[in-house]
Design an enzyme around this catalytic site. Structure first.
Site, PDB file in Angstrom:
ATOM      1  N   GLY A 139       0.859  -1.179   0.000  1.00  0.00           N
ATOM      2  CA  GLY A 139       0.000   0.000   0.000  1.00  0.00           C
ATOM      3  C   GLY A 139       0.884   1.213   0.000  1.00  0.00           C
ATOM      4  O   GLY A 139       1.866   1.249  -0.748  1.00  0.00           O
ATOM      5  N   CYS A 172       5.230  -6.016   2.309  1.00  0.00           N
ATOM      6  CA  CYS A 172       5.506  -4.587   2.191  1.00  0.00           C
ATOM      7  C   CYS A 172       4.767  -3.813   3.281  1.00  0.00           C
ATOM      8  O   CYS A 172       5.050  -3.972   4.460  1.00  0.00           O
ATOM      9  CB  CYS A 172       5.129  -4.122   0.793  1.00  0.00           C
ATOM     10  SG  CYS A 172       5.665  -2.454   0.455  1.00  0.00           S
ATOM     11  N   TYR A 173       3.789  -3.027   2.914  1.00  0.00           N
ATOM     12  CA  TYR A 173       3.010  -2.283   3.908  1.00  0.00           C
ATOM     13  C   TYR A 173       2.367  -3.239   4.916  1.00  0.00           C
ATOM     14  O   TYR A 173       2.378  -2.996   6.121  1.00  0.00           O
ATOM     15  CB  TYR A 173       1.935  -1.477   3.184  1.00  0.00           C
ATOM     16  CG  TYR A 173       1.061  -0.692   4.112  1.00  0.00           C
ATOM     17  CD1 TYR A 173       1.510   0.495   4.672  1.00  0.00           C
ATOM     18  CD2 TYR A 173      -0.212  -1.148   4.445  1.00  0.00           C
ATOM     19  CE1 TYR A 173       0.711   1.212   5.540  1.00  0.00           C
ATOM     20  CE2 TYR A 173      -1.016  -0.438   5.312  1.00  0.00           C
ATOM     21  CZ  TYR A 173      -0.547   0.746   5.866  1.00  0.00           C
ATOM     22  OH  TYR A 173      -1.341   1.441   6.725  1.00  0.00           O
ATOM     23  N   HIS A 213       8.052  -7.271  -2.335  1.00  0.00           N
ATOM     24  CA  HIS A 213       6.855  -7.643  -3.098  1.00  0.00           C
ATOM     25  C   HIS A 213       7.099  -8.990  -3.784  1.00  0.00           C
ATOM     26  O   HIS A 213       7.627  -9.016  -4.892  1.00  0.00           O
ATOM     27  CB  HIS A 213       6.553  -6.589  -4.173  1.00  0.00           C
ATOM     28  CG  HIS A 213       5.938  -5.353  -3.630  1.00  0.00           C
ATOM     29  ND1 HIS A 213       4.591  -5.234  -3.419  1.00  0.00           N
ATOM     30  CD2 HIS A 213       6.488  -4.182  -3.245  1.00  0.00           C
ATOM     31  CE1 HIS A 213       4.331  -4.033  -2.933  1.00  0.00           C
ATOM     32  NE2 HIS A 213       5.464  -3.380  -2.810  1.00  0.00           N
ATOM     33  N   GLU A 225       5.063 -10.772  -5.250  1.00  0.00           N
ATOM     34  CA  GLU A 225       4.156 -10.998  -6.377  1.00  0.00           C
ATOM     35  C   GLU A 225       4.664 -10.440  -7.698  1.00  0.00           C
ATOM     36  O   GLU A 225       4.161 -10.805  -8.744  1.00  0.00           O
ATOM     37  CB  GLU A 225       2.771 -10.405  -6.052  1.00  0.00           C
ATOM     38  CG  GLU A 225       2.668  -8.884  -6.110  1.00  0.00           C
ATOM     39  CD  GLU A 225       3.157  -8.178  -4.833  1.00  0.00           C
ATOM     40  OE1 GLU A 225       3.863  -8.810  -4.038  1.00  0.00           O
ATOM     41  OE2 GLU A 225       2.842  -6.988  -4.665  1.00  0.00           O
ATOM     42  N   SER A 244     -18.961 -12.407 -29.435  1.00  0.00           N
ATOM     43  CA  SER A 244     -18.297 -11.321 -30.145  1.00  0.00           C
ATOM     44  C   SER A 244     -17.170 -11.843 -31.023  1.00  0.00           C
ATOM     45  O   SER A 244     -16.633 -11.131 -31.849  1.00  0.00           O
ATOM     46  CB  SER A 244     -17.693 -10.362 -29.129  1.00  0.00           C
ATOM     47  OG  SER A 244     -16.636 -11.013 -28.442  1.00  0.00           O
ATOM     48  N   GLY A 245     -16.809 -13.110 -30.815  1.00  0.00           N
ATOM     49  CA  GLY A 245     -15.624 -13.626 -31.497  1.00  0.00           C
ATOM     50  C   GLY A 245     -14.429 -13.636 -30.547  1.00  0.00           C
ATOM     51  O   GLY A 245     -13.416 -14.260 -30.808  1.00  0.00           O
ATOM     52  N   GLY A 246     -14.547 -12.934 -29.429  1.00  0.00           N
ATOM     53  CA  GLY A 246     -13.450 -12.879 -28.468  1.00  0.00           C
ATOM     54  C   GLY A 246     -13.509 -14.029 -27.477  1.00  0.00           C
ATOM     55  O   GLY A 246     -14.473 -14.802 -27.447  1.00  0.00           O
ATOM     56  N   VAL A 247     -12.474 -14.114 -26.634  1.00  0.00           N
ATOM     57  CA  VAL A 247     -12.346 -15.267 -25.751  1.00  0.00           C
ATOM     58  C   VAL A 247     -13.379 -15.254 -24.616  1.00  0.00           C
ATOM     59  O   VAL A 247     -13.925 -16.304 -24.260  1.00  0.00           O
ATOM     60  CB  VAL A 247     -10.890 -15.393 -25.210  1.00  0.00           C
ATOM     61  CG1 VAL A 247     -10.445 -14.141 -24.490  1.00  0.00           C
ATOM     62  CG2 VAL A 247     -10.745 -16.583 -24.288  1.00  0.00           C
ATOM     63  N   ASP A 248     -13.690 -14.073 -24.063  1.00  0.00           N
ATOM     64  CA  ASP A 248     -14.548 -14.047 -22.876  1.00  0.00           C
ATOM     65  C   ASP A 248     -15.958 -14.569 -23.166  1.00  0.00           C
ATOM     66  O   ASP A 248     -16.472 -15.434 -22.458  1.00  0.00           O
ATOM     67  CB  ASP A 248     -14.635 -12.636 -22.286  1.00  0.00           C
ATOM     68  CG  ASP A 248     -13.268 -12.085 -21.952  1.00  0.00           C
ATOM     69  OD1 ASP A 248     -12.332 -12.899 -21.821  1.00  0.00           O
ATOM     70  OD2 ASP A 248     -13.129 -10.853 -21.832  1.00  0.00           O
ATOM     71  N   SER A 249     -16.576 -14.013 -24.204  1.00  0.00           N
ATOM     72  CA  SER A 249     -17.941 -14.453 -24.491  1.00  0.00           C
ATOM     73  C   SER A 249     -17.948 -15.922 -24.934  1.00  0.00           C
ATOM     74  O   SER A 249     -18.884 -16.665 -24.625  1.00  0.00           O
ATOM     75  CB  SER A 249     -18.616 -13.552 -25.532  1.00  0.00           C
ATOM     76  OG  SER A 249     -17.890 -13.544 -26.738  1.00  0.00           O
ATOM     77  N   ALA A 250     -16.887 -16.346 -25.621  1.00  0.00           N
ATOM     78  CA  ALA A 250     -16.835 -17.738 -26.082  1.00  0.00           C
ATOM     79  C   ALA A 250     -16.759 -18.699 -24.895  1.00  0.00           C
ATOM     80  O   ALA A 250     -17.473 -19.713 -24.850  1.00  0.00           O
ATOM     81  CB  ALA A 250     -15.636 -17.946 -27.007  1.00  0.00           C
ATOM     82  N   LYS A 258      -8.255 -13.093 -16.628  1.00  0.00           N
ATOM     83  CA  LYS A 258      -8.171 -13.428 -18.060  1.00  0.00           C
ATOM     84  C   LYS A 258      -7.356 -14.709 -18.317  1.00  0.00           C
ATOM     85  O   LYS A 258      -7.750 -15.558 -19.107  1.00  0.00           O
ATOM     86  CB  LYS A 258      -7.517 -12.263 -18.804  1.00  0.00           C
ATOM     87  CG  LYS A 258      -7.539 -12.392 -20.300  1.00  0.00           C
ATOM     88  CD  LYS A 258      -8.733 -11.695 -20.832  1.00  0.00           C
ATOM     89  CE  LYS A 258      -8.786 -11.613 -22.320  1.00  0.00           C
ATOM     90  NZ  LYS A 258      -9.991 -10.870 -22.731  1.00  0.00           N
TER      91      LYS A 258
END
Ligand code: XMP
Length: 516
Positions: A51, A78-79, A165, A167, A219-225, A371
């Site tokens: 933070g 960290c914080y 950090h 991560e 839409s042709g994209g990955v999310d909706s598919a 994603k």
């Protein structure tokens, strides 16, 4: 489940992803959430993120000491590490020796947290003050030139922390350290796998939809598919997908949805060929925002007409379409302030004669996923690699990659040039190193060239390969010269109307990824 407490810096999402990479499910909560509410979620561990650079900074958030008294394992970074020290009887001091960026750390006593991590390694730091004494009875594990206590643990309390950090990519062995905490100190079992996600989501969708019907826009994209494929697996042909072919997709993409996606999932698909309608609406328009508005407006109209038809068909059979599937991802949920459960949206219905009060309930099976997890779920569901690994693509499609009026012929030119660029990128094995690779047609510019014996007046295209993490910032990708050369030669040879290929070497900011 592990809770990642967000102290307002950019790191919480990354930490949550890293926890999941350790195959432990995680969720982000704001630091303002009362500890009792956190505990009510029954977390297996709590991670306090980075933070502000100091617990003494004006306005630094308070960490409620109750979080350390609940008997739940806690990891501070960290914080979060400083807050832990301060609350448990250690000492944090303004030493005036800050550390920012890559910093060498010395592991003096590895304990469980730093087991098998090299005694000397480099980590990413970002802090002003330092912990100068660990809480009584805790084991100090590491130090740096400026920080006497850079890592500590208390195995009895199942708590640990690091000043750095773990991560971020630049920290060596960061993931190992996080996994040591999760698996060996907190005792979290690594059960978050793609198989489990699919099973869990399918069960959840069945619960939500029951024996009713749903629709989903592709839409042709990955999310909706992926969202559609999950719902299809849960409710079979009670899901109807709508695909609006607006003619602004890239070469082969419509076919990938209509043929390959359907073959892989068995989804019932309603295709609307609206290419002419979009071209007519875009005729004579070259202003970018006007193009966006027209494409958005036409899309909604076409989608709603299809929706009305599907709802009407179902009604004729005495059934009701009650659910709308959307590919909302976890970052959208976090960024819009969290919010649990499903919400109701009112469908727009300016066409199709639907009743005024038609409402769909949302089904959002990707609401908890990042994603990269969505892509893995897509693979797990057997979706075609071309869809699962597709680069992000803007809704208005090639419409905003033609600088000038959008016409049938110009779309054809851009589609060919774009296909060559993508093909060569894939051939070079660089797809996954690049965030996006727009090819832009400068349709209103004529450049002189010489091809064969004569002068030509053709159009330039711009290659815009970029690297990015989230599209908020981006850098131009340093594609190898030989790849650029092949793309340039092929485009000018194979696409007659293009006689010049240029590369955009602007970062974002000040540029944007797209040209319009
Ligand atoms: P820019 O060009 O602003 O783009 O750097 C950032 C990301 O957003 C995408 N983009 C859009 N996506 N409708 C969309 O759905 C749009 O109008 C639009 N404009 C840009 C762009 O491809 C990049 O991923």
């Amino acid at each position: 489940m592990v809770l990642v407490v967000d102290f307002g810096a950019q790191y919480a999402q990354l930490i949550a992803r890293r926890v999941r990479e350790a195959r432990v499910y995680s969720e982000i909560v704001p630091h303002t959430m009362p500890v009792a509410e956190m505990l009510a979620r029954n977390p297996k561990a709590i991670v306090l993120s980075g933070g502000p650079s100091s617990v003494y900074e004006p306005g630094a958030p308070n960490v409620d000491a109750a979080v350390f008294e609940a008997g739940v394992p806690v990891f501070g970074m960290c914080y979060g590490f400083q807050a832990m020290a301060l609350n448990l009887g250690g000492e944090v001091r303004r030493t005036g020796r800050s550390e920012y960026g890559r910093t060498p750390v010395t592991v003096s006593a590895p304990g469980t947290l730093l087991a098998e991590v090299p005694a000397e390694h480099k980590v990413w730091m970002s802090h002003g003050d330092s912990v100068v004494a660990a809480p009584p009875g805790w084991d100090v594990l590491a130090s740096t030139a400026s920080t006497p206590v850079a890592a500590f643990e208390n195995l009895e309390l199942k708590m640990a922390g690091v000043q750095w950090h773990p991560e971020v990519m630049h920290t060596e062995h960061g993931q190992a350290v996080l996994e040591h905490f999760l698996h060996h100190i907190a005792g979290c079992r690594p059960t978050w796998t793609m198989v489990n996600i699919v099973e869990e989501q399918v069960a959840r969708i069945r619960d939500q939809i029951g024996d009713r019907r749903a629709i989903c826009g592709l839409s042709g994209g990955v999310d909706s598919a992926v969202a559609a494929a999950l719902v299809q697996r849960a409710i079979g042909d009670r899901l109807t997908c709508v695909f609006v072919d607006h003619g602004l997709l890239r070469k082969g993409e419509a076919e990938q949805v209509e043929r390959d996606f359907v073959a892989a999932t068995g989804v019932s698909l309603h295709v609307v060929d609206a290419q002419k309608r979009f071209l007519d609406a875009l005729s004579g328009v070259s202003d970018p925002e006007a193009k966006r508005k027209i494409i958005g407006r036409e899309f909604i109209r076409v989608f709603e007409a299809a929706e009305a038809e599907i709802v009407g068909d179902a009604a004729a059979h005495g059934e009701k379409v009650q659910f709308l599937v959307q590919g909302t991802l976890y970052p959208d949920v976090v960024e819009s302030g969290g919010g649990a459960g499903t919400s109701n949206i009112k469908s727009h219905h300016n066409v199709g004669g639907l009743p005024e009060d038609l409402e769909f309930e949302l089904v959002e099976p990707l609401r908890t996923l990042f994603k990269d997890e969505v892509r893995l779920v897509g693979e797990q569901l057997g979706l075609p690699a071309e869809i699962v690994w597709r680069h992000p693509f803007p809704g208005p499609g090639l419409g905003i990659r033609i600088i000038g009026e959008v016409t049938h012929d110009r779309l054809e030119i851009l589609r060919e040039a774009d296909a060559i660029a993508r093909e060569e990128l894939t051939r070079a094995g660089l797809d996954r190193d690049i965030w996006q690779f727009p090819v832009v047609l400068l349709a209103d510019v004529r450049s002189v060239g010489v091809q064969g014996d004569g002068r030509t007046y053709g159009h330039p295209v711009v290659l815009r390969p970029v690297t990015s993490e989230d599209a908020m910032t981006a850098d131009w990708a340093r594609l190898p010269y030989d790849v650029l050369e092949t793309i340039s030669t092929r485009i000018t040879n194979e696409v007659r109307e293009v006689n010049r290929v240029t590369v955009d070497i602007t970062s974002k900011p000040p540029g944007t990824i797209e040209w319009e």
